[in-house]
Design a protein around this motif. Structure first.
Motif, PDB file in Angstrom:
ATOM      1  N   ALA A  83      -9.422  -6.585   8.082  1.00 19.42           N
ATOM      2  CA  ALA A  83      -9.335  -5.903   9.380  1.00 19.42           C
ATOM      3  C   ALA A  83     -10.713  -5.811  10.023  1.00 19.42           C
ATOM      4  CB  ALA A  83      -8.736  -4.519   9.206  1.00 19.42           C
ATOM      5  N   GLY A 117       1.999  -3.588  16.842  1.00 19.77           N
ATOM      6  CA  GLY A 117       0.985  -3.856  15.836  1.00 19.77           C
ATOM      7  C   GLY A 117      -0.299  -4.354  16.457  1.00 19.77           C
ATOM      8  N   CYS A 167      -6.562  -9.136  11.058  1.00 18.15           N
ATOM      9  CA  CYS A 167      -6.148  -8.462  12.290  1.00 18.15           C
ATOM     10  C   CYS A 167      -7.371  -7.772  12.885  1.00 18.15           C
ATOM     11  CB  CYS A 167      -5.016  -7.470  12.028  1.00 18.15           C
ATOM     12  SG  CYS A 167      -5.477  -6.097  10.969  1.00 18.15           S
ATOM     13  N   HIS A 204      -0.465  -1.845   9.594  1.00 14.66           N
ATOM     14  CA  HIS A 204      -1.317  -1.652  10.758  1.00 14.66           C
ATOM     15  C   HIS A 204      -1.515  -0.168  11.047  1.00 14.66           C
ATOM     16  CE1 HIS A 204      -0.487  -5.956  12.459  1.00 14.66           C
ATOM     17  NE2 HIS A 204      -0.875  -5.951  11.192  1.00 14.66           N
TER      18      HIS A 204
END
Length: 155
Positions: free
Chosen positions: A105, A45, A22, A141
């Motif tokens: 991330a 998110g 992400c 998240h």
């Protein structure tokens, strides 16, 4: 059919380890781009998704962001924030599939783009100040955003 769907045909609902990525996308006003998905909880998110065969973690971010929002991210500007895994990353999908996620991330700054809903997963995109985030947020998240905020408080 995706890699995960292929695997599920063989193993059913048994636990899997799924790799995904992400990204925290910031504009030039340091607002964070967030996505609300069509899932039952309509949670907000970060943009991202699951890895397909042969992809790097950065490839996942670039592909998923393009699929979900039509934004082209330059892979060479992604900055690694962290890797998230462990017992706290166990989830069960509405259909009973169990998985443990390993999330890579990333962060990218100064993105000048307007997101466009371009898939059937999203129902909204919006830019938010870090002091005024929407709710509810996907749990993992929320942790990633909090870690980013903590690491940038002294800067």
């Amino acid at each position: 059919m995706s890699y995960v769907e292929d695997i599920r045909q063989y193993i059913g609902h048994r636990p899997l380890i799924l790799n995904g990525s992400c990204v925290l996308i910031f504009d030039d006003h340091h607002r964070l781009l967030m996505q609300r998905r069509h899932e039952p909880q309509h949670r907000w998110g970060l943009l991202g998704g699951l890895m397909e065969l042969g992809e790097s973690t950065a490839d996942v971010v670039v592909r998923e962001v393009k699929e979900e929002s039509s934004i082209d991210l330059p892979k060479d500007q992604l900055q690694l924030l962290g890797i998230y895994s462990g017992r706290n990353h166990r989830a069960e999908a509405p259909n009973g599939d169990i998985f443990y996620s390993v999330i890579t991330a990333y962060v990218i700054h100064d993105v000048a783009a307007t997101p466009v809903i371009s898939d059937d997963e999203s129902d909204n995109f919006a830019w938010f100040n870090l002091t005024a985030l929407p709710t509810p947020i996907v749990g993992s998240h929320a942790q990633i955003i909090a870690d980013y905020q903590e690491s940038h408080q002294s800067k």
